[in-house]
Design an enzyme around this catalytic site. Structure first.
Site, PDB file in Angstrom:
ATOM      1  N   HIS A  81      42.967  44.082  15.126  1.00  0.00           N
ATOM      2  CA  HIS A  81      41.765  43.280  15.360  1.00  0.00           C
ATOM      3  C   HIS A  81      40.616  44.191  15.777  1.00  0.00           C
ATOM      4  O   HIS A  81      40.727  44.940  16.754  1.00  0.00           O
ATOM      5  CB  HIS A  81      42.040  42.218  16.426  1.00  0.00           C
ATOM      6  CG  HIS A  81      43.000  41.173  15.944  1.00  0.00           C
ATOM      7  ND1 HIS A  81      43.949  40.605  16.753  1.00  0.00           N
ATOM      8  CD2 HIS A  81      43.154  40.628  14.711  1.00  0.00           C
ATOM      9  CE1 HIS A  81      44.641  39.728  16.037  1.00  0.00           C
ATOM     10  NE2 HIS A  81      44.181  39.713  14.800  1.00  0.00           N
TER      11      HIS A  81
ATOM     12  N   GLU B 239      39.038  44.948  19.386  1.00  0.00           N
ATOM     13  CA  GLU B 239      39.957  45.280  20.474  1.00  0.00           C
ATOM     14  C   GLU B 239      40.046  46.805  20.622  1.00  0.00           C
ATOM     15  O   GLU B 239      41.081  47.430  20.404  1.00  0.00           O
ATOM     16  CB  GLU B 239      41.306  44.603  20.213  1.00  0.00           C
ATOM     17  CG  GLU B 239      41.127  43.082  20.183  1.00  0.00           C
ATOM     18  CD  GLU B 239      42.321  42.287  19.658  1.00  0.00           C
ATOM     19  OE1 GLU B 239      43.415  42.855  19.549  1.00  0.00           O
ATOM     20  OE2 GLU B 239      42.139  41.098  19.370  1.00  0.00           O
TER      21      GLU B 239
ATOM     22  N   HIS C  73      47.052  45.210  21.295  1.00  0.00           N
ATOM     23  CA  HIS C  73      45.893  44.324  21.128  1.00  0.00           C
ATOM     24  C   HIS C  73      45.197  44.242  22.484  1.00  0.00           C
ATOM     25  O   HIS C  73      45.628  44.852  23.459  1.00  0.00           O
ATOM     26  CB  HIS C  73      46.360  42.921  20.718  1.00  0.00           C
ATOM     27  CG  HIS C  73      46.867  42.826  19.303  1.00  0.00           C
ATOM     28  ND1 HIS C  73      46.175  42.182  18.311  1.00  0.00           N
ATOM     29  CD2 HIS C  73      48.005  43.289  18.723  1.00  0.00           C
ATOM     30  CE1 HIS C  73      46.854  42.264  17.170  1.00  0.00           C
ATOM     31  NE2 HIS C  73      47.979  42.928  17.399  1.00  0.00           N
TER      32      HIS C  73
ATOM     33  N   GLU D 243      49.157  43.175  25.038  1.00  0.00           N
ATOM     34  CA  GLU D 243      47.755  42.754  25.179  1.00  0.00           C
ATOM     35  C   GLU D 243      47.174  43.535  26.360  1.00  0.00           C
ATOM     36  O   GLU D 243      47.448  43.238  27.520  1.00  0.00           O
ATOM     37  CB  GLU D 243      47.656  41.251  25.430  1.00  0.00           C
ATOM     38  CG  GLU D 243      48.129  40.382  24.276  1.00  0.00           C
ATOM     39  CD  GLU D 243      47.108  40.250  23.140  1.00  0.00           C
ATOM     40  OE1 GLU D 243      45.977  40.765  23.290  1.00  0.00           O
ATOM     41  OE2 GLU D 243      47.451  39.629  22.117  1.00  0.00           O
TER      42      GLU D 243
HETATM   43 ZN   LIG Z   1      44.452  41.154  18.657  1.00  0.00          ZN
END
Ligand SMILES: [Zn+2]
Length: 424
Positions: free
Chosen positions: A184, A187, A316, A382
């Site tokens: 992504h 990020e 992420h 994350e």
């Molecule tokens: Zn992501």
């Protein structure tokens, strides 16, 4: 930059205070609260996409919003340990949220543009760093071109998806571990972390015993930037998530994230058409017209299918979480090493660990494919929390590094026999 950050922090903090009073709300309502009145007024005045936060009770509520195409930025916990989500909403998504009984706070001071600290590495700088690691230490590091970005396939740009392969001797015979960043675009802490890990392994070989053991005993693959075109857009300040493919519609690439592109982490097969991911091209979670429609996911598919790493770790941001399969269903995975290792990684990072679907149900993701099709052991981290957002100041990388290096080293350590997670 500093002023904007203060605004963001102030807005997030005041939203937290507002939401603390609302977190036990469960009944369905249609009347707007003061926060929502402001939000409706903003939509009436021409705002199409508004930054918001809300407390929620369970993953099913976020799943409904994800399926309505909401751009969920990340989640966290408020002072009462209630779950709080951040993202953007359109007017129609706000109505879905209301029908779920959620009270939405309008984060009117949060900007949709990001301010990227220039100390982060953009695509060209990341590639230059990988190149110099490979050139300076050819005995242990090799640069591998694993595929093209979408814009390269269109002859619009010259961006390869590059891996640094680290190890010694006959690497094909050693347990492989793959670290990935930047599925992504916005990020940015995720690509930076993988780049830092590559440098750390190269620079501490022969100095640190754990690093030396990893370099000599493992086949380590690091792909800091899975989404090179997206990273370029993100570095211009856009709140961009997807790749930049314009073939499926979705509008012109501008400074707002609604538009072109495919969500690369909804484009993998196995759970692609089972649940999660949007069919609407303009949605932030657009899954693409078919699995592996994008050159970026094809590159990762081909690398993973060929090399079959024991572990995959895909970074992420944000949410301070470690996730493991499945994402598309709340059935637990048959392989008990997944939750066992995931929980261990969560302890090491000081993050929360949970099955990916407990965040919200989402299919078409790398990890469902890697486990479902190939029986590998994939995880997601994350990085960072809501206070960090997508554009944390570079100093925050120190904290992210300290939190997440132990987990990366743990995976390298037990890659010869993942069952070690069960030994005392
Ligand atoms: Zn992501």
């Amino acid at each position: 930059m500093i002023r904007e950050r203060k605004l963001l922090k102030t807005a997030l903090f005041s939203a937290l205070l507002v939401s603390l009073t609302a977190c036990s709300l469960e009944s369905s309502r249609i009347d707007a609260t003061s926060g929502e009145k402001e939000l409706f007024a903003a939509f009436a005045s021409g705002v199409e996409l508004a930054p918001i936060s809300f407390n929620y009770r369970d993953a099913a509520q976020l799943t409904c919003l994800d399926q309505a195409g909401m751009d969920i930025w990340g989640v966290g916990q408020d002072a009462n340990k209630a779950r709080i989500a951040y993202g953007t909403m359109t007017l129609s998504q706000l109505k879905v949220a209301q029908s779920l009984g959620l009270k939405i706070n309008y984060l009117s001071n949060v900007k949709l543009e990001n301010t990227v600290d220039s100390r982060y590495h953009n695509y060209a700088e990341t590639l230059a760093e990988l190149n110099s690691l490979a050139e300076n230490t050819p005995n242990i590091a090799h640069l591998v071109d694993i595929g093209d970005s979408w814009q390269k396939t269109q002859k619009e740009a010259d961006r390869d998806i590059c891996a640094l392969r680290i190890g010694k001797g006959d690497l094909d015979r050693k347990p492989a571990v793959l670290f990935l960043g930047e599925h992504h675009a916005r990020e940015i802490a995720s690509s930076e972390f993988v780049l830092m890990l590559a440098k750390y392994l190269v620079e501490n070989y022969g100095k640190d015993p754990d690093v030396t053991a990893a370099v000599e005993g493992r086949d380590v693959w690091l792909v800091p930037v899975v989404n090179p075109d997206g990273l370029e857009v993100a570095f211009r300040g856009s709140n961009w998530r997807k790749n930049t493919n314009t073939l499926y519609g979705g509008g012109i690439i501008g400074n707002l994230s609604q538009g072109a592109g495919v969500d690369l982490n909804r484009n993998y097969s196995f759970s692609w058409n089972k649940s999660g991911g949007s069919k609407v091209p303009s949605a932030e979670t657009f899954r693409g017209p078919k699995p592996f429609s994008e050159p970026e996911t094809q590159a990762i598919r081909d690398l993973v299918a060929k090399r079959k790493p024991i572990f995959l770790m895909s970074y992420h941001s944000f949410g301070r979480e470690i996730l493991w399969p499945w994402g598309y269903t709340d059935d637990p995975p048959k392989d008990k090493r997944l939750p066992a290792i995931g929980k261990k990684l969560a302890v090491l990072a000081g993050y929360r660990g949970e099955q990916a679907c407990d965040l919200y149900v989402h299919g078409g993701i790398l990890n469902d494919w890697a486990y479902g099709e190939l029986n590998l052991l994939p995880f997601t981290t994350e990085i960072g929390g809501p206070g960090d957002g997508f554009d944390p100041p570079y100093e925050r990388m120190d904290k992210f590094w300290k939190d997440n290096l132990p987990g990366a080293m743990y995976l390298l350590k037990i890659a010869d026999n993942p069952d070690q997670v069960f030994s005392k």
